[in-house]
Motif scaffolding. Structure first.
Motif, PDB file in Angstrom:
ATOM      1  N   ARG A 207       0.853  -1.214  -0.070  1.00 32.15           N
ATOM      2  CA  ARG A 207      -0.020   0.111   0.077  1.00 32.15           C
ATOM      3  C   ARG A 207       0.710   1.267  -0.214  1.00 32.15           C
ATOM      4  O   ARG A 207       2.166   0.969   0.374  1.00 32.15           O
ATOM      5  N   GLN A 208       0.179   2.290  -0.630  1.00 29.99           N
ATOM      6  CA  GLN A 208       1.038   3.519  -0.601  1.00 29.99           C
ATOM      7  C   GLN A 208      -0.066   4.754  -0.219  1.00 29.99           C
ATOM      8  O   GLN A 208      -0.804   5.179  -0.841  1.00 29.99           O
TER       9      GLN A 208
ATOM     10  N   GLY B 275       2.343  10.952   0.107  1.00 30.44           N
ATOM     11  CA  GLY B 275       3.376  11.495   0.641  1.00 30.44           C
ATOM     12  C   GLY B 275       4.562  10.503   1.522  1.00 30.44           C
ATOM     13  O   GLY B 275       5.225  10.620   1.990  1.00 30.44           O
ATOM     14  N   ARG B 276       4.047   9.238   1.227  1.00 32.50           N
ATOM     15  CA  ARG B 276       4.558   8.077   1.991  1.00 32.50           C
ATOM     16  C   ARG B 276       5.183   7.113   1.161  1.00 32.50           C
ATOM     17  O   ARG B 276       4.761   6.879  -0.299  1.00 32.50           O
ATOM     18  N   GLU B 277       6.320   6.318   1.388  1.00 32.44           N
ATOM     19  CA  GLU B 277       6.782   5.293   0.514  1.00 32.44           C
ATOM     20  C   GLU B 277       5.738   4.126   0.472  1.00 32.44           C
ATOM     21  O   GLU B 277       5.001   3.885   1.263  1.00 32.44           O
ATOM     22  N   ARG B 278       5.858   3.410  -0.611  1.00 36.76           N
ATOM     23  CA  ARG B 278       5.198   2.271  -0.478  1.00 36.76           C
ATOM     24  C   ARG B 278       5.509   1.309   0.478  1.00 36.76           C
ATOM     25  O   ARG B 278       6.839   0.794   0.685  1.00 36.76           O
ATOM     26  N   GLU B 279       4.529   0.337   1.251  1.00 36.14           N
ATOM     27  CA  GLU B 279       4.790  -0.335   2.173  1.00 36.14           C
ATOM     28  C   GLU B 279       4.456  -1.740   2.020  1.00 36.14           C
ATOM     29  O   GLU B 279       3.058  -1.875   1.386  1.00 36.14           O
TER      30      GLU B 279
ATOM     31  N   ALA C 266      -5.023   4.217   1.890  1.00 41.14           N
ATOM     32  CA  ALA C 266      -4.044   4.140   0.905  1.00 41.14           C
ATOM     33  C   ALA C 266      -4.446   3.446  -0.347  1.00 41.14           C
ATOM     34  O   ALA C 266      -5.493   3.116  -0.309  1.00 41.14           O
ATOM     35  N   ILE C 267      -3.478   3.515  -1.360  1.00 37.98           N
ATOM     36  CA  ILE C 267      -3.866   2.856  -2.581  1.00 37.98           C
ATOM     37  C   ILE C 267      -3.238   1.361  -2.124  1.00 37.98           C
ATOM     38  O   ILE C 267      -1.910   1.381  -1.912  1.00 37.98           O
ATOM     39  N   TYR C 268      -3.878   0.338  -2.442  1.00 42.03           N
ATOM     40  CA  TYR C 268      -3.491  -0.783  -2.268  1.00 42.03           C
ATOM     41  C   TYR C 268      -3.183  -1.610  -3.634  1.00 42.03           C
ATOM     42  O   TYR C 268      -3.917  -1.475  -4.543  1.00 42.03           O
ATOM     43  N   TYR C 269      -2.022  -2.357  -3.554  1.00 42.12           N
ATOM     44  CA  TYR C 269      -1.476  -2.910  -4.762  1.00 42.12           C
ATOM     45  C   TYR C 269      -1.241  -4.404  -4.686  1.00 42.12           C
ATOM     46  O   TYR C 269      -0.949  -4.872  -3.527  1.00 42.12           O
ATOM     47  N   CYS C 270      -1.689  -5.196  -5.565  1.00 43.74           N
ATOM     48  CA  CYS C 270      -1.096  -6.632  -5.366  1.00 43.74           C
ATOM     49  C   CYS C 270      -0.082  -6.584  -6.571  1.00 43.74           C
ATOM     50  O   CYS C 270       0.164  -6.010  -7.435  1.00 43.74           O
TER      51      CYS C 270
ATOM     52  N   TYR D 128       5.754  -8.065 -11.161  1.00 37.25           N
ATOM     53  CA  TYR D 128       4.145  -7.547 -11.711  1.00 37.25           C
ATOM     54  C   TYR D 128       3.380  -6.979 -10.743  1.00 37.25           C
ATOM     55  O   TYR D 128       3.454  -7.312  -9.555  1.00 37.25           O
ATOM     56  N   TRP D 129       2.870  -5.717 -11.177  1.00 35.69           N
ATOM     57  CA  TRP D 129       2.059  -5.021 -10.336  1.00 35.69           C
ATOM     58  C   TRP D 129       0.791  -4.741 -10.992  1.00 35.69           C
ATOM     59  O   TRP D 129       0.367  -4.603 -12.299  1.00 35.69           O
ATOM     60  N   GLY D 130      -0.429  -4.697 -10.272  1.00 38.04           N
ATOM     61  CA  GLY D 130      -1.770  -4.185 -10.599  1.00 38.04           C
ATOM     62  C   GLY D 130      -1.871  -2.878 -10.666  1.00 38.04           C
ATOM     63  O   GLY D 130      -0.795  -2.008 -10.249  1.00 38.04           O
TER      64      GLY D 130
END
Length: 122
Positions: free
Chosen positions: A38-39, A42-46, A92-96, A111-113
């Motif tokens: 998630r990101q 203003g924060r780094e992807r975690e 946050a924005i959540y990525y798989c 690979y990212w969504g």
């Protein structure tokens, strides 16, 4: 190539629940470990959670342990993130993501969504 499409994000009140889904297509899904990241602005992807190829192993960030559950269905080429007891700081924005390695490091995932927005109101 692996294509990933997330869904299930939205607006929820603190204490509520959401279930994120990630649909995979392309190469053999069971060959890939899967992760959720998630990101926030203003924060780094975690890192949030990851699951092994067959689903027998999982790992969570301390911030979500006990509240979030990652799972996968290799027959359906799907990975899920059940999020309970949501907090405003989960916004946050959540990525798989998919990778041949089982890791919590976002930079190792190939690979990212496109991401799905989760907003938790207080």
């Amino acid at each position: 190539q692996v294509q990933l499409v997330e869904s299930g994000g939205g607006l929820v009140q603190a204490g509520g629940s959401l279930r994120l889904s990630c649909a995979a297509s392309g190469r053999t899904f069971s060959n890939y470990a899967m992760g959720w990241f998630r990101q926030a602005p203003g924060r780094e992807r975690e890192f949030v959670a990851a699951i092994t190829w067959g689903g027998s192993g999982v790992v969570y960030a301390d911030s979500v342990k006990g509240r979030f559950t990652i799972s996968r269905d290799n027959a359906k080429n799907m990975v899920y993130l059940q999020m309970n007891t949501l907090k405003p700081e989960d916004t946050a924005i959540y990525y798989c993501a998919a990778d041949s390695s089982y890791t919590s490091n976002w930079y190792e995932y190939d690979y990212w969504g496109q991401g799905t927005q989760v907003t938790v109101s207080s």
